[in-house]
Design a protein around this motif. Structure first.
Motif, short mmCIF file in Angstrom:
data_model
loop_
_atom_site.label_atom_id
_atom_site.label_comp_id
_atom_site.label_asym_id
_atom_site.label_seq_id
_atom_site.Cartn_x
_atom_site.Cartn_y
_atom_site.Cartn_z
N THR A 160 -9.05 3.73 12.65
CA THR A 160 -8.79 3.30 11.31
C THR A 160 -8.93 4.44 10.39
O THR A 160 -10.14 5.10 10.55
N LEU A 161 -8.03 4.93 9.61
CA LEU A 161 -8.53 5.80 8.53
C LEU A 161 -8.59 5.05 7.03
O LEU A 161 -7.77 4.27 6.99
N VAL A 162 -9.55 5.33 6.71
CA VAL A 162 -9.92 5.09 5.12
C VAL A 162 -9.75 6.28 4.18
O VAL A 162 -10.40 7.47 4.35
N ARG A 163 -8.59 6.35 3.15
CA ARG A 163 -8.25 7.21 2.17
C ARG A 163 -8.74 6.74 0.96
O ARG A 163 -8.69 5.81 0.26
N ALA A 164 -9.44 7.74 0.42
CA ALA A 164 -9.96 7.84 -1.04
C ALA A 164 -8.87 8.49 -1.82
O ALA A 164 -8.75 9.81 -1.55
N GLU A 165 -8.29 8.10 -3.04
CA GLU A 165 -7.34 8.69 -3.79
C GLU A 165 -7.80 9.23 -4.84
O GLU A 165 -8.50 8.53 -5.50
N PRO A 166 -7.30 10.11 -5.45
CA PRO A 166 -7.66 10.82 -7.02
C PRO A 166 -7.23 9.54 -8.07
O PRO A 166 -8.26 9.42 -8.96
N ASP A 167 -6.32 8.64 -7.75
CA ASP A 167 -6.13 7.62 -8.70
C ASP A 167 -6.82 6.37 -8.61
O ASP A 167 -6.91 5.55 -9.54
N GLY A 168 -7.87 6.22 -7.85
CA GLY A 168 -8.86 5.37 -7.52
C GLY A 168 -8.84 4.20 -6.54
O GLY A 168 -9.66 3.41 -6.47
N SER A 169 -7.52 4.55 -5.66
CA SER A 169 -7.40 3.78 -4.64
C SER A 169 -8.40 4.05 -3.30
O SER A 169 -8.26 4.89 -3.30
N LEU A 170 -8.67 2.97 -2.61
CA LEU A 170 -9.38 3.08 -1.36
C LEU A 170 -8.63 2.44 -0.55
O LEU A 170 -8.54 1.08 -0.79
N THR A 171 -8.08 2.84 0.42
CA THR A 171 -6.82 2.22 1.39
C THR A 171 -7.51 2.35 2.85
O THR A 171 -7.68 3.59 3.28
N ALA A 172 -7.58 1.19 3.45
CA ALA A 172 -7.71 1.38 5.14
C ALA A 172 -6.46 1.02 5.72
O ALA A 172 -5.59 0.18 5.50
N ILE A 173 -6.26 2.21 6.69
CA ILE A 173 -5.22 2.43 7.50
C ILE A 173 -5.16 2.07 8.79
O ILE A 173 -5.73 2.85 9.68
N PRO A 174 -5.14 0.79 9.40
CA PRO A 174 -5.38 0.38 10.98
C PRO A 174 -4.50 1.05 11.85
O PRO A 174 -3.18 1.47 11.46
#
Length: 96
Positions: A32-46
């Motif tokens: 599972t990858l968790v991405r923190a993005e400059p726009d403020g989104s935090l997304t988990a990619i199972p």
């Protein structure tokens, strides 16, 4: 679900990914990858394939993923330990 509880203002301006890899019985592996993005989104990619690069990788034995997210265990980190620690702090704070 936990990622959605982290305020976007906390994440905004960051740019990193942390992969949680669980080695299952029989050689199966869950990533599972968790991405923190400059726009403020935090997304988990199972089940994120390796082509989704991570700055840090947290390797866990079976059954240790949820305890790691709740702070019950201190996982080992490969790569950017600061990124993994930052994400872990956000996720712990989101749990109250």
């Amino acid at each position: 679900l936990l990622c959605s509880r982290v305020p976007s203002g906390v994440v905004r301006g960051t740019d990193f990914g942390v992969a949680y890899v669980v080695e299952e019985a029989g050689g199966h592996r869950s990533r599972t990858l968790v991405r923190a993005e400059p726009d403020g989104s935090l997304t988990a990619i199972p089940e994120a394939p390796e082509l989704f690069a991570a700055d840090a990788t947290v390797r866990l034995p079976p059954g240790a993923f949820l305890p790691a997210l709740t702070g019950a265990t201190e996982p080992g980190v490969e790569g950017d330990a600061a990124a993994a620690a930052t994400l872990r702090g956000w996720l712990l704070a989101a749990q109250g």
